[in-house]
Each structure stands twice: as C-alpha cells, then as structure tokens.
Scaffold this active site. Structure first.
Site, PDB file in Angstrom:
ATOM      1  N   GLY A  20       0.997 -23.660   2.084  1.00 47.68           N
ATOM      2  CA  GLY A  20       1.322 -22.289   2.656  1.00 47.68           C
ATOM      3  C   GLY A  20       0.740 -21.224   1.663  1.00 47.68           C
ATOM      4  CG  PHE A  21       1.228 -16.475   0.424  1.00 50.93           C
ATOM      5  CD1 PHE A  21       0.113 -16.253   0.347  1.00 50.93           C
ATOM      6  CD2 PHE A  21       2.212 -15.733   0.088  1.00 50.93           C
ATOM      7  CE1 PHE A  21      -0.341 -15.167  -0.339  1.00 50.93           C
ATOM      8  CE2 PHE A  21       2.161 -14.698  -0.737  1.00 50.93           C
ATOM      9  CZ  PHE A  21       0.896 -14.224  -1.072  1.00 50.93           C
ATOM     10  CB  ILE A  22       3.813 -19.211  -2.940  1.00 51.19           C
ATOM     11  CG1 ILE A  22       4.423 -17.700  -2.550  1.00 51.19           C
ATOM     12  CG2 ILE A  22       3.667 -19.427  -4.644  1.00 51.19           C
ATOM     13  CD1 ILE A  22       5.937 -17.597  -3.003  1.00 51.19           C
ATOM     14  CG  ASP A  36       2.293 -27.625   4.016  1.00 56.73           C
ATOM     15  OD1 ASP A  36       2.227 -26.656   3.537  1.00 56.73           O
ATOM     16  OD2 ASP A  36       2.395 -27.531   5.197  1.00 56.73           O
ATOM     17  N   GLY A  60      -0.062 -24.013   9.513  1.00 55.42           N
ATOM     18  CA  GLY A  60      -1.734 -23.913   9.239  1.00 55.42           C
ATOM     19  C   GLY A  60      -1.677 -24.441   7.791  1.00 55.42           C
ATOM     20  CB  ALA A 113      10.031 -21.758  -3.718  1.00 54.91           C
ATOM     21  CE1 TYR A 158      13.677 -19.738   2.845  1.00 53.53           C
ATOM     22  CE2 TYR A 158      14.254 -17.582   2.013  1.00 53.53           C
ATOM     23  CZ  TYR A 158      13.373 -18.615   2.004  1.00 53.53           C
ATOM     24  OH  TYR A 158      12.473 -18.684   1.300  1.00 53.53           O
TER      25      TYR A 158
END
Ligand code: UDP
Length: 319
Positions: free
Chosen positions: A11-13, A32, A37, A116, A143
């Site tokens: 992922g991004f981070i 993951d 993606g 996170a 969340y």
C-alpha cells in the site's frame, strides 16, 4: 539488519516503508492482499519475500511472521468511501488481523509491533486545539473505533504478556504514489486533467498534512528507540484549510481548472470533522525528530513527479 514483516506493504505508506527498510539492508517480508494494487517498485519487489494473503487468516500470518524480530502491522481497509461502504470488513480486518498478528508475535517471540493507528480517533475533540495523545478522544467511525480498540488491546498485551508495541496516529499522510481516495492526489488529478477541483462543503475544514518521508522516519525511529507500549501522533503541526489546499494545487500546477464547492457525498457525513491538527512533541522527545516537511514543499515534490508522468499514467493511479 533485521528480519521484518510489513503487513499492507504494497500500500501507500507500506511501500515507502518497505523501500526504506530494504535500502537499510533488512530482510523484509511483505504480506498484502493486493486488493488495491501493488505500489512496490519492481526492484524492491524483487528484493523482498512477497506473500499475497489476508491478515484475517491465522495460518498465513503465522507462516509470514515466524522468525521476524519486528512487525509493522499496516494492513487495513482504508479511505472514507471504502470504509463507509464496508464497515464490517473494516472492523474485522482490524480486529481479527491484530489478534492474529499479536498471537503470532507472542508465539514466535517477536520483539515489537509497530501499528498504523489513526488521527481519526480524535474525532470532534480536535475542534478547539492541536491535539496531544492524552486528550479525551472521540472515535466515531468503524475504522477509528477499531483502531482505538487495537491500541487498548496492545496495551493489555503489554501488561499481561510483555509484548512491546508502538501505535502511530497518522495525520493525513500524503506523497508520491498515493491513490485518489485521498484528497491531495484527487486534487492533483483533477488539476492535471483540467477538471473542476471539488472542495466539499465550504472548504473551511482543516487538516494537518504529513509528508510520507517524515512518516517513514517516524516508523523507523520508533521501532529503533521506543521501549514498552506507547502511542504517538505523527503530525506536521501545520493546519491548512481544504480551500487553501485546493488553491495551492491550482497555483502549482498552473491548471485551467476552477475550484468548485460541492456538497460532500452523504456517506462522508459521519467521517467529516471541522478541524484536525496534531501535536508531535511526544514523538520528538522520544526519538529526537518529528515531521517537518512543509505542505508547500511536499506539494512541489509531487508536482515535479507528475511533470514526468503522462496523463494516462495519472489516471491509472485511481484507487
Ligand atoms: N475533500 C474535498 N474534496 C474531495 C475529497 C476530499 O474537499 O474531493 C476534503 C474532505 O471533505 C476532508 C478532507 O478533504 O475534509 C480530507 O479528506 P480525505 O478523504 O483525504 O481524508 P480524511 O481526513 O477525511 O480522512
């Protein structure tokens, strides 16, 4: 050099973190599910052990975490729209995922979990102040509630079983490679395609945007230096209105786009807070550094990156 597991490492981070950890010479395993993606560059992917799988599956988690000294648990269902549509999956991924990760960590003697968490735990309590970790929190979304539950669960595990952990409350992380579920890449995409830049509401709501490299620094330094069980804000301490963000991206990209005020999608209502700005002093005292890249500087870096990308690649980044 350490053996490290990063869940959500594509992922991004996660992908920025994996890059840093591999460059430092660590032996990294990435878990993951690739639902959003794979953001890992090819040469990084080639230098890690990559396992496609879900943190909710205990056998998978055991297989990837065995032998790891450190676990970064970053796998999550993410993004306001995605979370609003999938609250059950959001909570199950958080809670079952953390149960599996921490059970494995205890089973195999992992030293520490870096988790996170989110500035979303502050909810509306951020309205009158720059928030420190000890103020009364106000998590309201599936969340944020699940993230808060996991913070407390980690504290319980430390007390009862001695498992060390750090929960990082990220404040609107942005940077290269983020997809347009989040506001910064969304405004860039709109600007670069000369579409309207869509500001929700009156645009006076504020956020504290934290650059990805500063975020990765906090991840690495807390793993190295923090003992016991702690919670830290990872915030840039720079409060910006969303309207100012839109104006800055409009100026920097020299776009023809207009800035348009529109009503926020209904599913965002529970998530929207008027103000959010963090205080990172606790992080600074613990590790000797805190986020410092100004939003203007971070936006310039992204803009320069996009100058080298074609518009088709830009659209491909959609989340
Ligand atoms: N936002 C906006 N237009 C968009 C997307 C987001 O004005 O097209 C605003 C949104 O209302 C929020 C802020 O940008 O106040 C940050 O949104 P994001 O989803 O990136 O993160 P959040 O802080 O809501 O988790």
């Amino acid at each position: 050099m350490k053996k490290i597991l990063v869940t959500g490492g594509a992922g991004f981070i996660g992908s920025h973190l994996v890059k840093r950890l591999t460059e430092q010479g660590n032996y990294v395993t990435v878990l993951d599910n690739l639902l959003r993606g794979n953001k890992l560059e090819k040469h990084i992917l080639n230098s890690v052990r990559f396992v496609k799988g879900d943190v909710r599956d205990f056998e998978t988690v055991k297989a990837v975490s065995k032998g790891c000294e450190l676990i970064y648990h970053f796998a999550a269902v993410l993004g306001v729209d995605v979370v609003a549509d999938n609250p059950v999956e959001t909570m199950e991924t958080e809670i079952i995922g953390m149960k599996n990760i921490s059970d494995s960590a205890i089973l195999f003697g992992t030293e520490k979990i870096i988790y996170a968490s989110t500035s979303g735990v502050y909810g509306h309590s951020a309205i009158n102040q720059s928030v420190t970790e000890n103020i009364q929190i106000d998590p309201r979304t599936s969340y944020a509630i699940a993230k808060r539950y996991n913070e407390i669960y980690l504290a319980a595990l430390h007390e009862e079983k001695g498992l060390q952990s750090v929960s990082l409350r990220f404040f609107n992380v942005y940077g290269i490679g983020q997809d347009n579920r989040m506001v910064v890449p969304r405004f860039f995409e709109q600007a670069l395609l000369n579409n309207s830049i869509t500001v929700y509401g009156n645009g006076k709501q504020t956020r504290d945007f934290t650059y990805i490299e500063d975020t990765v620094n906090a991840c690495v330094l807390t793993a190295e230096k923090v003992k016991g069980c702690e919670i830290f804000n990872v915030a840039n301490e720079e409060e910006k209105t969303i309207m100012d963000l839109a104006k800055e991206i409009k100026a920097i990209t020299k776009t023809q786009s207009e800035i348009t005020l529109i009503e926020a999608p209904k599913k965002r209502y529970d998530f929207e807070v008027e103000r959010r700005m963090g205080n990172s002093e606790k992080l600074f005292y613990a590790v000797g550094s805190k986020p410092s890249t100004s939003l203007s500087k971070g936006l310039k870096i992204i803009s320069n990156h996009f100058k080298n990308e074609s518009k088709s690649q830009l659209v491909k980044q959609r989340g």
